[in-house]
Design a protein around this motif. Structure first.
Motif, PDB file in Angstrom:
ATOM      1  N   GLU A  65       0.823  -1.217   0.000  1.00 19.32           N
ATOM      2  CA  GLU A  65       0.000   0.000   0.000  1.00 19.32           C
ATOM      3  C   GLU A  65       0.851   1.259   0.000  1.00 19.32           C
ATOM      4  O   GLU A  65       0.458   2.297  -0.542  1.00 19.32           O
ATOM      5  N   ARG A  66       2.032   1.170   0.615  1.00 24.00           N
ATOM      6  CA  ARG A  66       2.901   2.345   0.652  1.00 24.00           C
ATOM      7  C   ARG A  66       3.434   2.726  -0.725  1.00 24.00           C
ATOM      8  O   ARG A  66       3.875   3.865  -0.931  1.00 24.00           O
ATOM      9  N   THR A  67       3.387   1.789  -1.685  1.00 23.21           N
ATOM     10  CA  THR A  67       3.910   2.091  -3.024  1.00 23.21           C
ATOM     11  C   THR A  67       2.945   2.932  -3.853  1.00 23.21           C
ATOM     12  O   THR A  67       3.369   3.722  -4.680  1.00 23.21           O
ATOM     13  N   ASP A  68       1.648   2.758  -3.649  1.00 25.30           N
ATOM     14  CA  ASP A  68       0.685   3.482  -4.492  1.00 25.30           C
ATOM     15  C   ASP A  68      -0.567   3.944  -3.749  1.00 25.30           C
ATOM     16  O   ASP A  68      -1.467   4.536  -4.358  1.00 25.30           O
ATOM     17  N   GLY A  69      -0.652   3.688  -2.453  1.00 24.78           N
ATOM     18  CA  GLY A  69      -1.798   4.150  -1.682  1.00 24.78           C
ATOM     19  C   GLY A  69      -3.040   3.296  -1.786  1.00 24.78           C
ATOM     20  O   GLY A  69      -4.056   3.602  -1.152  1.00 24.78           O
ATOM     21  N   ARG A  70      -3.018   2.213  -2.566  1.00 25.25           N
ATOM     22  CA  ARG A  70      -4.200   1.359  -2.724  1.00 25.25           C
ATOM     23  C   ARG A  70      -4.212   0.268  -1.654  1.00 25.25           C
ATOM     24  O   ARG A  70      -3.208  -0.404  -1.437  1.00 25.25           O
ATOM     25  N   ARG A  71      -5.361   0.100  -1.014  1.00 23.06           N
ATOM     26  CA  ARG A  71      -5.488  -0.958  -0.020  1.00 23.06           C
ATOM     27  C   ARG A  71      -5.459  -2.330  -0.686  1.00 23.06           C
ATOM     28  O   ARG A  71      -6.031  -2.521  -1.745  1.00 23.06           O
ATOM     29  N   ARG A  72      -4.808  -3.279  -0.038  1.00 17.90           N
ATOM     30  CA  ARG A  72      -4.724  -4.643  -0.544  1.00 17.90           C
ATOM     31  C   ARG A  72      -5.559  -5.617   0.277  1.00 17.90           C
ATOM     32  O   ARG A  72      -5.681  -6.772  -0.112  1.00 17.90           O
ATOM     33  N   ALA A  73      -6.089  -5.182   1.393  1.00 21.37           N
ATOM     34  CA  ALA A  73      -6.914  -6.066   2.215  1.00 21.37           C
ATOM     35  C   ALA A  73      -7.455  -5.281   3.394  1.00 21.37           C
ATOM     36  O   ALA A  73      -6.906  -4.239   3.766  1.00 21.37           O
ATOM     37  N   VAL A  74      -8.534  -5.799   3.970  1.00 23.62           N
ATOM     38  CA  VAL A  74      -9.016  -5.340   5.268  1.00 23.62           C
ATOM     39  C   VAL A  74      -8.955  -6.554   6.185  1.00 23.62           C
ATOM     40  O   VAL A  74      -9.622  -7.564   5.942  1.00 23.62           O
ATOM     41  N   LEU A  75      -8.118  -6.461   7.222  1.00 20.87           N
ATOM     42  CA  LEU A  75      -7.859  -7.587   8.111  1.00 20.87           C
ATOM     43  C   LEU A  75      -8.038  -7.145   9.557  1.00 20.87           C
ATOM     44  O   LEU A  75      -7.733  -6.002   9.900  1.00 20.87           O
ATOM     45  N   PRO A  76      -8.516  -8.041  10.424  1.00 21.48           N
ATOM     46  CA  PRO A  76      -8.654  -7.677  11.832  1.00 21.48           C
ATOM     47  C   PRO A  76      -7.299  -7.404  12.463  1.00 21.48           C
ATOM     48  O   PRO A  76      -6.281  -7.975  12.060  1.00 21.48           O
ATOM     49  N   ASP A  77      -7.287  -6.507  13.459  1.00 20.88           N
ATOM     50  CA  ASP A  77      -6.026  -6.203  14.133  1.00 20.88           C
ATOM     51  C   ASP A  77      -5.691  -7.301  15.139  1.00 20.88           C
ATOM     52  O   ASP A  77      -6.472  -8.221  15.377  1.00 20.88           O
TER      53      ASP A  77
END
Length: 261
Positions: A65-77
């Motif tokens: 995500e740091r490379t282009d700002g696009r989220r790759r997943a939503v995961l529980p903390d």
């Protein structure tokens, strides 16, 4: 149209099912340990397939995500994973939040009420769980990391898969497992006689309310039974559930749409 590259965690049983069921025209499956997924590895989504994979998958997604700002997943903390993975802690948290009536009762020290479930606080696929039907079934010593819980009658067990992103349920899938006997431990020993899609109407409201109260984000599955007294939750698994492979394309499409929208 280019295919979306999906980075799955390695899994000995789920990998073959995913590879067999995936629409290869829409998705490309790649299986990894996540720690080796670098910024140079292009992928649209990360999908851990077990609890130990959640944290490294979250880290891999963050690096990408740091490379282009696009989220790759939503995961529980980590806190949410630890809470849901500990069956006793989950029971106590839900009771504190006002959902105690949905849970099988805990048995206090010295309380005898057969049959009951002797349950390890952690474990998948029925590990560490046994039905104690009579004094003859009692263990010589109570395992240190276990607790006793009221047994829930019913030969059908249900699983409700949910994906919650930004406070909204973006995907849902429900199955009924016909076990063939009332008191069983679905897993390596007790296998269902049949599995079929089911109506999630009795469970979607309470389960959504629980995720809202917990602030849970990501993929999970609730196991439950339907009794004369209503819904009884067995557990919440803070991960991709095995039967979700039955609609893997639908789940991936919904997850990608949620990330994009």
């Amino acid at each position: 149209m280019s295919r979306a590259r999906i980075l799955f965690g390695e899994h000995s049983t789920q990998r073959p099912a995913i590879e067999a069921g995936l629409d290869a025209a829409r998705f490309e499956a790649c299986f990894t340990d996540f720690d080796n997924a670098t910024d140079a590895t292009p992928f649209a989504l990360v999908v851990p397939l077990s609890i130990p994979q959640v944290a490294p998958a979250r880290n891999a997604a963050a690096r990408a995500e740091r490379t282009d700002g696009r989220r790759r997943a939503v995961l529980p903390d980590d806190e949410q994973v630890a809470m849901a993975d500990d069956k006793l802690l989950f029971h106590r948290r839900l009771t504190d939040l006002g959902f105690g009536e949905l849970l099988p009762a805990l048995l206090s020290d010295g309380e005898v009420r057969y049959p009951y479930v002797l349950k390890a606080r952690r474990g998948d696929f029925g590990q560490g769980i046994r039905i104690v039907r009579s004094p003859d079934d009692e263990p010589d010593t109570l395992p240190s990391d276990s607790f006793r819980q009221e047994a829930v009658e019913g030969s059908d067990e249900y699983v409700l898969h949910l994906l919650r992103v930004d406070g909204r349920v973006r995907y849902r899938l429900c199955y009924r497992y016909a076990m063939g006997a009332s008191l069983t431990v679905r897993g390596a020993v007790d296998r269902p006689r049949s599995i079929e899609p089911a109506d999630d109407a009795p469970a979607i409201g309470p389960c959504t309310a629980i995720l809202d109260a917990l602030g849970f984000e990501g993929t999970c599955c609730f196991n439950y039974k339907l009794t004369g007294a209503g819904l009884r939750l067995i557990e919440l698994n803070p991960r991709f559930g095995g039967s979700l492979v039955g609609d893997i394309d639908g789940y991936l499409a919904a997850h990608l749409a949620a990330l994009a929208g």
